[in-house]
Design a protein around this motif. Structure first.
Motif, short mmCIF file in Angstrom:
data_model
loop_
_atom_site.label_atom_id
_atom_site.label_comp_id
_atom_site.label_asym_id
_atom_site.label_seq_id
_atom_site.Cartn_x
_atom_site.Cartn_y
_atom_site.Cartn_z
N ASN A 1 -24.85 -31.87 5.23
CA ASN A 1 -23.72 -31.81 6.15
C ASN A 1 -24.07 -31.02 7.39
N GLN A 2 -23.34 -31.29 8.45
CA GLN A 2 -23.51 -30.55 9.70
C GLN A 2 -22.76 -29.23 9.60
N GLY A 3 -23.47 -28.15 9.86
CA GLY A 3 -22.84 -26.84 9.86
C GLY A 3 -22.53 -26.39 11.27
N ALA B 1 -26.48 -26.73 12.89
CA ALA B 1 -27.30 -26.52 11.69
C ALA B 1 -26.92 -27.52 10.61
N ARG B 2 -27.90 -27.92 9.80
CA ARG B 2 -27.62 -28.81 8.69
C ARG B 2 -27.59 -28.00 7.39
N VAL B 3 -26.59 -28.22 6.59
CA VAL B 3 -26.38 -27.48 5.35
C VAL B 3 -26.44 -28.44 4.18
N ARG C 1 -26.48 -28.95 -0.19
CA ARG C 1 -26.13 -28.39 -1.49
C ARG C 1 -27.18 -28.81 -2.51
#
Length: 275
Positions: A232-234, A238-240, A242
């Motif tokens: 996901n886009q943070g 930034a990409r986050v 899990r």
């Protein structure tokens, strides 16, 4: 029918079932290590022991460490009901290495070989212990205690050098090291008795690398636990991601591999303890 019970199991669920099936034997081993029995007098293993070289005790300790960690992993699985992304593999790595060490010593080609393998294993342990004590910062009050501990370790090293000489080895004990990668490869060969078992042999070798990556927090181990659709886009671009756990990827196969190695180790140990 469309009942949930009739749906095919996922690979993860299949491995959960396999681990459940392996649980009883691990629990039995856990009880066994709590009640050790000495090798019978005159048995192969009792005769392997030498003054200042405890072959039996070295093997037994490795079996205990392996079973302890394997049993702990089971406790964590059953009590938390949580599939952690990396933690199980760090625990299983210790179980794996200890089982490999036990089988490596037990499978020596003869008495001298088993003694030399034990010597190498203890020599490296002593060398690492000396290094750790030397690096300790000691106050004035503790310097004498530190030196006394070092003197004891140097005496142990000298005793091991005498053992090496008696066994015909000219190698300096203080320079002896265990090549864990080589030992893993040698132990894996015990399970390579047909073309169909080659995959198993390679899998046993891979557990060593996979477990090391998990234990050392290496990035590529974590990346392999990222699902593409969960990136996901943070904030600020930034990409986050899990991380996820899946017993079918490594935990299940690692557990099964350790179980196989321990089974073989206990088999050889029991034979060596009997008359």
């Amino acid at each position: 029918m469309n009942d949930e019970a009739d749906l095919p199991l996922t690979h993860h669920e299949e491995w959960v079932k396999r681990i459940e099936a392996m649980t009883p034997v691990v629990r039995q081993w856990d009880q066994r290590i709590k009640n050790p029995m000495l090798p019978q007098p005159g048995s192969q293993l009792s005769q392997d022991n030498m003054e200042n070289l405890d072959v039996d005790g070295t093997i037994w300790y490795q079996l205990c460490v392996s079973v302890e960690h394997l049993n702990f992993a089971l406790d964590a699985m059953y009590k938390t009901r949580t599939v952690y992304p990396t933690a199980y593999m760090t625990v299983l790595r210790t179980a794996y290495l200890a089982s490999v060490n036990a089988l490596w010593i037990l499978s020596g080609t003869g008495r001298t070989d088993r003694r030399l393998r034990t010597l190498r294993f203890i020599a490296e342990d002593t060398r690492v212990h000396i290094q750790a004590v030397r690096e300790l910062e000691a106050s004035e009050e503790l310097k004498s205690a530190k030196q006394a501990q070092l003197n004891g370790l140097f005496k142990q090293q000298a005793d091991l050098q005498s053992v090496a000489k008696e066994l015909g080895s000219t190698e300096e004990v203080r320079n002896m090291k265990v090549n864990q990668t080589s030992n893993v490869a040698e132990v894996a060969e015990h399970f390579c008795n047909s073309d169909s078992s080659k995959d198993l042999t390679e899998a046993i070798r891979f557990i060593w690398r996979d477990g090391s990556a998990a234990a050392h927090g290496q990035y590529h181990f974590g990346l392999s636990r990222v699902k593409a659709h969960e990136i996901n886009q943070g904030e600020r671009g930034a990409r986050v991601a899990r991380l996820f756990g899946d017993f079918s990827r490594d935990v299940g196969p690692a557990f099964a591999g350790i179980r196989l190695i321990l089974e073989k180790s206990f088999e050889l140990y029991d034979v060596a303890c009997e008359l």
